[in-house]
Scaffold this motif. Structure first.
Motif, short mmCIF file in Angstrom:
data_model
loop_
_atom_site.label_atom_id
_atom_site.label_comp_id
_atom_site.label_asym_id
_atom_site.label_seq_id
_atom_site.Cartn_x
_atom_site.Cartn_y
_atom_site.Cartn_z
N LYS A 1 -25.12 60.38 -45.15
CA LYS A 1 -26.77 60.97 -45.14
C LYS A 1 -27.38 60.81 -43.94
O LYS A 1 -28.29 61.44 -43.52
N ASP A 2 -27.06 59.44 -43.27
CA ASP A 2 -27.85 59.16 -41.92
C ASP A 2 -27.03 59.70 -40.73
O ASP A 2 -27.30 59.25 -39.73
N GLU A 3 -26.26 60.63 -40.65
CA GLU A 3 -25.34 61.39 -39.77
C GLU A 3 -26.61 61.73 -38.54
O GLU A 3 -26.45 61.28 -37.49
N ASN A 4 -27.37 62.45 -38.92
CA ASN A 4 -28.37 62.82 -38.10
C ASN A 4 -29.15 61.82 -37.14
O ASN A 4 -29.37 61.83 -36.18
N ALA A 5 -29.58 60.69 -38.15
CA ALA A 5 -30.31 59.66 -37.68
C ALA A 5 -29.46 58.85 -36.82
O ALA A 5 -30.01 58.68 -35.65
N LEU A 6 -28.22 58.74 -36.94
CA LEU A 6 -27.50 57.79 -36.24
C LEU A 6 -27.34 58.48 -34.83
O LEU A 6 -27.15 57.93 -33.89
N ARG A 7 -26.94 59.84 -34.82
CA ARG A 7 -26.71 60.52 -33.48
C ARG A 7 -28.23 60.36 -32.62
O ARG A 7 -27.89 60.29 -31.51
N LYS A 8 -29.27 60.60 -33.45
CA LYS A 8 -30.44 60.75 -32.72
C LYS A 8 -30.66 59.48 -32.03
O LYS A 8 -31.21 59.27 -30.69
N THR A 9 -30.82 58.39 -32.77
CA THR A 9 -31.00 57.02 -32.49
C THR A 9 -29.99 56.43 -31.36
O THR A 9 -30.63 55.89 -30.32
N ASN A 10 -28.81 56.52 -31.74
CA ASN A 10 -27.93 55.80 -30.86
C ASN A 10 -27.48 56.47 -29.82
O ASN A 10 -27.26 56.16 -28.70
N ILE A 11 -27.29 57.88 -29.83
CA ILE A 11 -26.89 58.73 -28.75
C ILE A 11 -28.38 59.13 -28.00
O ILE A 11 -28.34 59.08 -26.52
N GLU A 12 -29.15 59.88 -28.55
CA GLU A 12 -30.30 60.20 -27.70
C GLU A 12 -31.24 59.08 -27.12
O GLU A 12 -31.64 59.16 -26.05
N GLY A 13 -31.30 58.16 -28.07
CA GLY A 13 -32.09 56.83 -27.47
C GLY A 13 -31.26 56.24 -26.51
O GLY A 13 -32.11 55.71 -25.46
N THR A 14 -29.93 56.07 -26.42
CA THR A 14 -29.37 55.54 -25.19
C THR A 14 -29.42 56.41 -24.01
O THR A 14 -29.67 56.10 -22.88
#
Length: 333
Positions: A90-103
């Protein structure tokens, strides 16, 4: 000045302590001021509370570009340790946003502000997949997109792609891929992931163990190696950080001995672990609860992955702390 993200987490807080002990001028960003207390508690646990006041705290978010504009003022070196850790689909979108976009935001600012060197704390989850003829996973093992990966692993792999892209654009970088990081055993629950979960589960009477294995490393080794690499002439390289490949049962038994509680006594075989994640999925769906075990974590519990630490040992001559001895020592803190 050095900028640290994730300063209220396990890696970031230890990085802050190590940097300050070595005379660095440090700025740490935070999203929630209340979370700073976790870092302060960590410093006090090591009886280094006086050093906590030397941190230059600044409210900012790796997803909030205007706040990063301020955070990067006067910054020469960056340790990017902030990340979302979750194995719940369920956290797929949050993971991609924080970890990829944040980086991506962090490396873009590092490029724009002409940062001298950028250290990214990734994970062994972002390393490749063994081919039939291979035994050990190394920094050169190819990532196979056809094989199943957790959303967390995909997000860390995507974050690494952003760091490699920044390298092509002129940023000097270091990527660290630590295994399961063993931290202190706090009297209170300071951190919510990794070794803290293991300690808490065993203390609360964990009954089951598995015979899967993975790479483990002590937090002190992670931050020491990060600091040494950033101070060295080594750049534009990736390093797997594990002290040893250890069977989960053995780690759990060592924790139980250190905490003086009963060892897990029931072998949870792969079929049982798969039943558990299906049951957990059903329960969480019906009652809108957060997942406690997923398909990815169930598979990881019985997978026997072997990782090589030869590259970092060759580069720095690293001698790792023994993970079992460390657990025994921190139980006395």
């Amino acid at each position: 000045m050095v900028l640290v993200t994730g300063g209220t987490g396990l890696v970031g807080s230890h990085l802050l302590l190590h940097l300050i002990e070595n005379g660095e001028n440090v700025r740490a960003i935070y999203r929630n001021r209340d979370h700073i207390q976790k870092t302060k508690s960590l410093f006090e646990l090591y009886k280094k509370g006086g050093l906590f006041e030397k941190i230059n705290w600044l409210e900012a978010d790796i997803l909030d570009v205007p706040s990063l504009e301020i955070a990067f003022i006067g910054i020469e070196y960056v340790y990017h340790a902030a990340a979302l850790i979750s194995f719940d689909p369920k956290d797929e979108n949050a993971l991609r946003k924080t970890n990829i976009e944040g980086t991506a935001n962090m490396v873009n600012f590092s490029l724009a502000k002409e940062v001298k060197k950028f250290c990214f704390v990734s994970s062994i989850a972002a390393l490749g997949d063994l081919a039939p003829h291979e035994t050990y996973i190394t920094e050169e093992t190819d990532w196979n997109p056809e094989k199943p990966h957790s959303d967390y692993a995909i997000s860390k792999y995507g974050a690494e792609m952003e760091v490699w892209r920044a390298l092509q654009e002129g940023l000097d970088i270091i990527i660290l891929n630590p295994g399961v990081i063993l931290g202190p055993i706090p009297k209170t629950k300071i951190f919510e992931h990794g070794s803290s979960e293991l300690y808490i589960k065993v203390k609360n009477g964990l009954s089951f163990y598995t015979l899967g294995s993975t790479g483990f490393i002590v937090i002190k080794d992670v931050v020491r190696i990060a600091f040494e690499l950033m101070k060295s002439d080594i750049k534009n390289e990736r390093f797997t950080l594990i002290a040893d490949n250890v069977v989960f049962r053995d780690v759990l038994n060592t924790i139980a001995e250190a905490l003086k509680v009963k060892k897990p006594g029931i072998h949870a075989k792969p079929m049982f672990m798969n039943f558990l994640w299906i049951a957990d999925w059903t329960f969480s769906t019906l009652f809108f609860q957060k997942r406690t075990i997923t398909k990815a974590t169930a598979k990881a519990s019985y997978s026997k992955n072997l990782y090589s630490n030869e590259k970092i040992k060759t580069a720095l001559g690293t001698v790792f702390l023994d993970v079992h001895q460390y657990i025994k020592e921190v139980s006395k803190l």
